[in-house]
Motif scaffolding. Structure first.
Motif, PDB file in Angstrom:
ATOM      1  N   PRO A  11       0.781  -1.106   0.077  1.00  0.00           N
ATOM      2  CA  PRO A  11       0.003  -0.081   0.085  1.00  0.00           C
ATOM      3  C   PRO A  11       0.800   1.214  -0.111  1.00  0.00           C
ATOM      4  CG  PRO A  11      -0.178  -1.107   1.935  1.00  0.00           C
ATOM      5  CD  PRO A  11       0.603  -1.939   1.219  1.00  0.00           C
ATOM      6  N   ALA A  12       1.986   1.189   0.356  1.00  0.00           N
ATOM      7  CA  ALA A  12       2.829   2.437   0.384  1.00  0.00           C
ATOM      8  C   ALA A  12       3.522   2.684  -1.004  1.00  0.00           C
ATOM      9  CB  ALA A  12       3.894   2.211   1.378  1.00  0.00           C
ATOM     10  N   SER A  13       3.397   1.562  -1.988  1.00  0.00           N
ATOM     11  CA  SER A  13       3.969   1.892  -3.305  1.00  0.00           C
ATOM     12  C   SER A  13       2.955   2.095  -4.494  1.00  0.00           C
ATOM     13  CB  SER A  13       4.932   0.383  -3.516  1.00  0.00           C
ATOM     14  OG  SER A  13       5.937   0.553  -2.551  1.00  0.00           O
ATOM     15  N   LEU A  14       3.496   2.870  -5.447  1.00  0.00           N
ATOM     16  CA  LEU A  14       2.636   2.784  -6.632  1.00  0.00           C
ATOM     17  C   LEU A  14       3.681   2.553  -7.777  1.00  0.00           C
ATOM     18  CD1 LEU A  14       0.289   5.841  -6.695  1.00  0.00           C
ATOM     19  CD2 LEU A  14      -0.378   3.506  -6.494  1.00  0.00           C
ATOM     20  N   LYS A  15       3.162   2.059  -8.774  1.00  0.00           N
ATOM     21  CA  LYS A  15       3.788   1.571  -9.743  1.00  0.00           C
ATOM     22  C   LYS A  15       3.527   2.655 -11.204  1.00  0.00           C
ATOM     23  CE  LYS A  15       4.300  -2.490 -13.176  1.00  0.00           C
ATOM     24  NZ  LYS A  15       3.799  -3.769 -13.318  1.00  0.00           N
ATOM     25  N   ASP A  59       9.940  -1.608 -17.843  1.00  0.00           N
ATOM     26  CA  ASP A  59       8.825  -0.486 -18.240  1.00  0.00           C
ATOM     27  C   ASP A  59       8.024   0.304 -17.448  1.00  0.00           C
ATOM     28  OD1 ASP A  59       7.333  -2.443 -17.564  1.00  0.00           O
ATOM     29  OD2 ASP A  59       6.038  -2.667 -19.154  1.00  0.00           O
ATOM     30  N   PHE A  60       8.726   0.470 -16.002  1.00  0.00           N
ATOM     31  CA  PHE A  60       8.097   0.932 -14.969  1.00  0.00           C
ATOM     32  C   PHE A  60       8.787   1.519 -13.972  1.00  0.00           C
ATOM     33  CE2 PHE A  60       8.513  -3.271 -13.465  1.00  0.00           C
ATOM     34  CZ  PHE A  60       8.888  -3.089 -12.370  1.00  0.00           C
ATOM     35  N   ILE A  61       8.315   2.417 -13.229  1.00  0.00           N
ATOM     36  CA  ILE A  61       9.236   2.995 -11.927  1.00  0.00           C
ATOM     37  C   ILE A  61       7.968   2.752 -10.853  1.00  0.00           C
ATOM     38  CG2 ILE A  61       9.947   5.075 -10.913  1.00  0.00           C
ATOM     39  CD1 ILE A  61       9.600   5.572 -14.585  1.00  0.00           C
ATOM     40  N   ALA A  62       8.761   2.065  -9.996  1.00  0.00           N
ATOM     41  CA  ALA A  62       7.754   2.013  -8.753  1.00  0.00           C
ATOM     42  C   ALA A  62       8.528   2.771  -7.534  1.00  0.00           C
ATOM     43  CB  ALA A  62       8.165   0.386  -8.028  1.00  0.00           C
ATOM     44  N   VAL A  63       7.540   3.572  -6.959  1.00  0.00           N
ATOM     45  CA  VAL A  63       7.960   4.477  -5.945  1.00  0.00           C
ATOM     46  C   VAL A  63       7.344   4.514  -4.581  1.00  0.00           C
ATOM     47  CG1 VAL A  63       7.631   6.911  -5.416  1.00  0.00           C
ATOM     48  CG2 VAL A  63       8.026   6.400  -7.806  1.00  0.00           C
ATOM     49  N   THR A  64       7.986   4.109  -3.574  1.00  0.00           N
ATOM     50  CA  THR A  64       7.404   3.852  -2.174  1.00  0.00           C
ATOM     51  C   THR A  64       7.410   5.324  -1.406  1.00  0.00           C
ATOM     52  OG1 THR A  64       8.203   1.840  -2.315  1.00  0.00           O
ATOM     53  CG2 THR A  64       7.587   2.758  -0.139  1.00  0.00           C
ATOM     54  N   ALA A  65       6.349   5.569  -0.861  1.00  0.00           N
ATOM     55  CA  ALA A  65       6.118   6.730  -0.039  1.00  0.00           C
ATOM     56  C   ALA A  65       6.582   6.568   1.454  1.00  0.00           C
ATOM     57  CB  ALA A  65       4.518   7.159   0.020  1.00  0.00           C
ATOM     58  N   ALA A  66       6.918   7.670   1.934  1.00  0.00           N
ATOM     59  CA  ALA A  66       7.108   7.501   3.459  1.00  0.00           C
ATOM     60  C   ALA A  66       6.090   7.147   4.276  1.00  0.00           C
ATOM     61  CB  ALA A  66       7.953   8.730   3.974  1.00  0.00           C
ATOM     62  N   PRO A  67       6.206   6.660   5.243  1.00  0.00           N
ATOM     63  CA  PRO A  67       5.124   6.422   6.367  1.00  0.00           C
ATOM     64  C   PRO A  67       4.314   7.681   6.833  1.00  0.00           C
ATOM     65  CG  PRO A  67       7.033   5.275   7.264  1.00  0.00           C
ATOM     66  CD  PRO A  67       7.425   6.000   6.085  1.00  0.00           C
ATOM     67  N   GLY A  68       2.898   7.442   6.505  1.00  0.00           N
ATOM     68  CA  GLY A  68       2.234   8.616   6.651  1.00  0.00           C
ATOM     69  C   GLY A  68       1.754   9.391   5.539  1.00  0.00           C
ATOM     70  N   VAL A  69       2.537   9.227   4.445  1.00  0.00           N
ATOM     71  CA  VAL A  69       2.382  10.277   3.357  1.00  0.00           C
ATOM     72  C   VAL A  69       0.997   9.839   2.576  1.00  0.00           C
ATOM     73  CG1 VAL A  69       3.332  10.784   1.088  1.00  0.00           C
ATOM     74  CG2 VAL A  69       4.576  10.510   3.063  1.00  0.00           C
ATOM     75  N   ASP A  70       0.366  10.831   2.070  1.00  0.00           N
ATOM     76  CA  ASP A  70      -0.994  10.671   1.489  1.00  0.00           C
ATOM     77  C   ASP A  70      -0.774  10.730  -0.003  1.00  0.00           C
ATOM     78  OD1 ASP A  70      -3.625  10.719   0.367  1.00  0.00           O
ATOM     79  OD2 ASP A  70      -4.188  12.602   1.376  1.00  0.00           O
ATOM     80  N   ASP A 139       4.117  -6.748  -9.847  1.00  0.00           N
ATOM     81  CA  ASP A 139       3.559  -6.066  -8.720  1.00  0.00           C
ATOM     82  C   ASP A 139       4.425  -4.914  -8.357  1.00  0.00           C
ATOM     83  OD1 ASP A 139       1.602  -7.877  -8.091  1.00  0.00           O
ATOM     84  OD2 ASP A 139       2.720  -9.048  -6.968  1.00  0.00           O
ATOM     85  N   GLY A 140       5.536  -4.447  -9.362  1.00  0.00           N
ATOM     86  CA  GLY A 140       6.257  -3.340  -9.280  1.00  0.00           C
ATOM     87  C   GLY A 140       7.549  -3.623  -8.488  1.00  0.00           C
ATOM     88  N   SER A 162      10.024  -5.134  -1.675  1.00  0.00           N
ATOM     89  CA  SER A 162      10.851  -5.139  -0.445  1.00  0.00           C
ATOM     90  C   SER A 162      10.182  -4.796   0.838  1.00  0.00           C
ATOM     91  CB  SER A 162      12.150  -4.276  -0.524  1.00  0.00           C
ATOM     92  OG  SER A 162      11.685  -2.858  -0.816  1.00  0.00           O
ATOM     93  N   GLY A 163       9.197  -3.709   0.858  1.00  0.00           N
ATOM     94  CA  GLY A 163       8.563  -3.634   2.202  1.00  0.00           C
ATOM     95  C   GLY A 163       7.140  -4.046   2.145  1.00  0.00           C
ATOM     96  N   CYS A 164       6.706  -4.909   1.248  1.00  0.00           N
ATOM     97  CA  CYS A 164       5.442  -5.192   1.188  1.00  0.00           C
ATOM     98  C   CYS A 164       4.945  -6.209   2.259  1.00  0.00           C
ATOM     99  CB  CYS A 164       5.052  -5.995  -0.326  1.00  0.00           C
ATOM    100  SG  CYS A 164       3.448  -6.662  -0.445  1.00  0.00           S
ATOM    101  N   PRO A 165       4.032  -5.901   2.853  1.00  0.00           N
ATOM    102  CA  PRO A 165       3.461  -6.885   3.803  1.00  0.00           C
ATOM    103  C   PRO A 165       3.313  -8.314   3.620  1.00  0.00           C
ATOM    104  CG  PRO A 165       2.000  -4.908   3.853  1.00  0.00           C
ATOM    105  CD  PRO A 165       2.765  -4.804   2.700  1.00  0.00           C
ATOM    106  N   SER A 166       3.110  -8.382   2.176  1.00  0.00           N
ATOM    107  CA  SER A 166       2.998 -10.079   1.858  1.00  0.00           C
ATOM    108  C   SER A 166       4.231 -10.593   1.303  1.00  0.00           C
ATOM    109  CB  SER A 166       1.698  -9.972   0.823  1.00  0.00           C
ATOM    110  OG  SER A 166       2.078  -9.448  -0.376  1.00  0.00           O
ATOM    111  N   SER A 167       5.391  -9.878   1.407  1.00  0.00           N
ATOM    112  CA  SER A 167       6.544 -10.270   0.797  1.00  0.00           C
ATOM    113  C   SER A 167       7.035 -11.794   1.305  1.00  0.00           C
ATOM    114  CB  SER A 167       7.721  -9.328   0.813  1.00  0.00           C
ATOM    115  OG  SER A 167       7.972  -8.921   2.099  1.00  0.00           O
TER     116      SER A 167
END
Length: 192
Positions: A11-15, A59-70, A139-140, A162-167
């Protein structure tokens, strides 16, 4: 130019999909602002102050937001940075090429491998390349082989994974099960 976005299991990452190749070979992860200095694009994303990980895939960039970022506020910033980069045809890396980062060096192995295991290691790497990496990229993220010894495979998750809860479940139930099925010598998969 239009940049598509996709959610990831993390949930902290978007592709982000720019509709053109990002990396022509391999992948690259930036887990800190210091590491991002190698790429003007990664550095610009970290400069928002709200990004903690950037991952370049084929063909993508995955970006992970800091905790609490909207993400509703960060997403437009990220899209603007990506648009500026791709529209201007700016280089992805400063003073280097993507190929400089594409293949992990042998020194990146975390265990000393037994030369007698060369066939087992080849089977493991073939399965990772053909079955696992494409699914993880969807999955990014990416998965990097870090070694095999005494029935234990060491793997490192990167990007959104790397930080995914289901990893952990992915490693233990998905990848471990697959490797055990096709390579009977594999007893366990561990995160590196």
């Amino acid at each position: 130019m239009f940049i598509e976005t996709e959610t990831t299991p993390n949930p902290a990452s978007l592709k982000f999909l720019p509709g053109r190749p990002v990396m022509t070979a391999g992948t690259r992860e930036f887990a800190s602002p210091e590491a991002a200095e190698a790429s003007p694009l990664a550095q610009a994303l970290f400069d928002t102050g709200e990004v903690v990980n950037v991952f370049f895939g084929g063909d993508f960039i995955a970006v992970t937001a800091a905790p609490g970022v909207d993400w509703s506020q960060l997403k437009p910033q990220v899209v603007a940075i990506l648009l500026d980069h791709f529209v201007s045809n700016a280089p992805l890396f400063a003073g280097t090429t993507a190929a400089d980062f594409a293949v992990p060096a042998e020194s990146d192995l975390i265990v000393e491998e037994d030369p007698a295991d060369v066939d087992i290691v080849a089977q493991i790497n073939e399965l990772l390349e053909t079955r696992v990496r494409p699914a993880v990229a969807g999955d990014g993220g990416d998965i990097v082989y870090r070694g095999y010894r005494d029935g234990i495979v060491h793997l490192q998750m990167q990007g959104a994974c790397s930080g995914c809860p289901s990893s952990t479940a992915t490693l233990k139930h998905g990848i471990e099960g697959l490797l055990k099925h096709y390579v009977p010598e594999v007893r366990e998969v561990r995160a590196a």
